[in-house]
Design an enzyme around this catalytic site. Structure first.
Site, short mmCIF file in Angstrom:
data_model
loop_
_atom_site.label_atom_id
_atom_site.label_comp_id
_atom_site.label_asym_id
_atom_site.label_seq_id
_atom_site.Cartn_x
_atom_site.Cartn_y
_atom_site.Cartn_z
N ARG A 65 45.57 43.11 49.56
CA ARG A 65 44.81 43.52 50.74
C ARG A 65 44.95 42.49 51.85
O ARG A 65 44.42 42.69 52.94
CB ARG A 65 43.34 43.72 50.38
CG ARG A 65 43.08 44.98 49.58
CD ARG A 65 41.62 45.16 49.22
NE ARG A 65 41.17 44.18 48.25
CZ ARG A 65 39.96 44.18 47.70
NH1 ARG A 65 39.09 45.08 48.06
NH2 ARG A 65 39.63 43.26 46.82
N THR B 203 45.66 46.16 43.96
CA THR B 203 45.71 47.03 45.14
C THR B 203 47.16 47.32 45.53
O THR B 203 47.52 47.32 46.71
CB THR B 203 44.93 46.43 46.33
OG1 THR B 203 43.75 45.78 45.85
CG2 THR B 203 44.48 47.52 47.29
N GLU C 289 43.71 38.30 39.39
CA GLU C 289 44.32 39.49 39.96
C GLU C 289 44.24 39.31 41.47
O GLU C 289 43.18 39.41 42.06
CB GLU C 289 43.58 40.76 39.54
CG GLU C 289 44.17 42.02 40.15
CD GLU C 289 43.31 43.27 39.92
OE1 GLU C 289 43.19 44.09 40.86
OE2 GLU C 289 42.76 43.41 38.82
N LYS D 29 42.79 51.26 34.27
CA LYS D 29 41.68 50.68 35.01
C LYS D 29 40.67 51.80 35.30
O LYS D 29 41.05 52.87 35.78
CB LYS D 29 42.23 50.10 36.32
CG LYS D 29 41.20 49.60 37.32
CD LYS D 29 41.93 49.09 38.56
CE LYS D 29 40.96 48.60 39.63
NZ LYS D 29 41.67 48.05 40.79
#
Length: 207
Positions: free
Chosen positions: A45, A69, A41, A129
């Protein structure tokens, strides 16, 4: 046909990665694949996230690759263009969720309380999640949620070698997201053998 849930359940641990240099994507992917963790994953960022995903996708076509993210629809487009298999967001943004659904792109949004779980279910989602896992009450909170809601979870945030088994012992947990086996400093320094050893330890722990 193998579903995303099937793949997550077979992997048990998904490395959550912040990559600062796109050229690290290939040696990083190799360290993951060769040590039994053919998945990643890649978080948005860092500026090179989409490029790293694209490189990893071409070099390791069989890897399960997610974009993490994800906060905006524009990032969803970038991730899809780069070749991701699924999207992960830290929170539950109905606009982003709907955008992914409209594009037939699986999304695993972050939730940490009953209201958010119900909002996600209302949009047809059944894989979520649990984030941030440890600060949100950890295993105890997750067990409380799973007792009520027929959904699957991928806890992330504070999951480590010490507690990953506690999370995976919960029947509704498909896999855990973790950063402990892919520390950014080892990636930045190109210490692929050290990183590979951490990956191998993580795989051994959950199998």
């Amino acid at each position: 046909m193998t579903t995303l849930n099937d793949k997550l359940a077979s992997l048990k641990v998904i490395p959550v990665i912040a990559i600062n240099k796109a050229e690290d994507a290939i040696p990083l992917g190799r360290a993951l694949v060769e040590n039994g963790m053919p998945c990643a994953e890649i978080t948005f960022r860092t500026e090179c996230a989409a490029e790293a995903i694209s490189i990893m996708r071409k070099e390791f076509p069989e890897m399960l690759i997610g974009a993490g993210t994800i906060l905006t629809n524009a990032q969803v487009d970038e991730a899809i263009e780069a070749g991701v298999d699924f999207i992960v967001s830290p929170g539950f943004n109905p606009r982003t969720v709907q955008y992914c659904l409209d594009k037939d792109m699986p999304i695993v949004p972050g939730v940490n309380n009953p209201s958010l779980v119900e909002q996600a279910m209302e949009m047809g989602l059944r894989t979520l999640k649990f984030f941030p896992a440890e600060p949100s009450g950890g295993v105890g909170m997750l067990k409380a949620l799973t007792a009520v809601y027929p959904v699957k979870f991928m806890p992330t945030g504070g999951v480590s070698l010490k507690n990953v088994d506690d999370y995976l012992s919960i029947p509704s947990v498909l896999a855990c997201g973790g950063t402990w086996m892919v520390p950014t400093n080892l990636i930045d320094e190109g210490k692929w053998d050290e990183l590979g050893a951490l990956v191998k330890d993580a795989v051994a722990k959950v199998n």
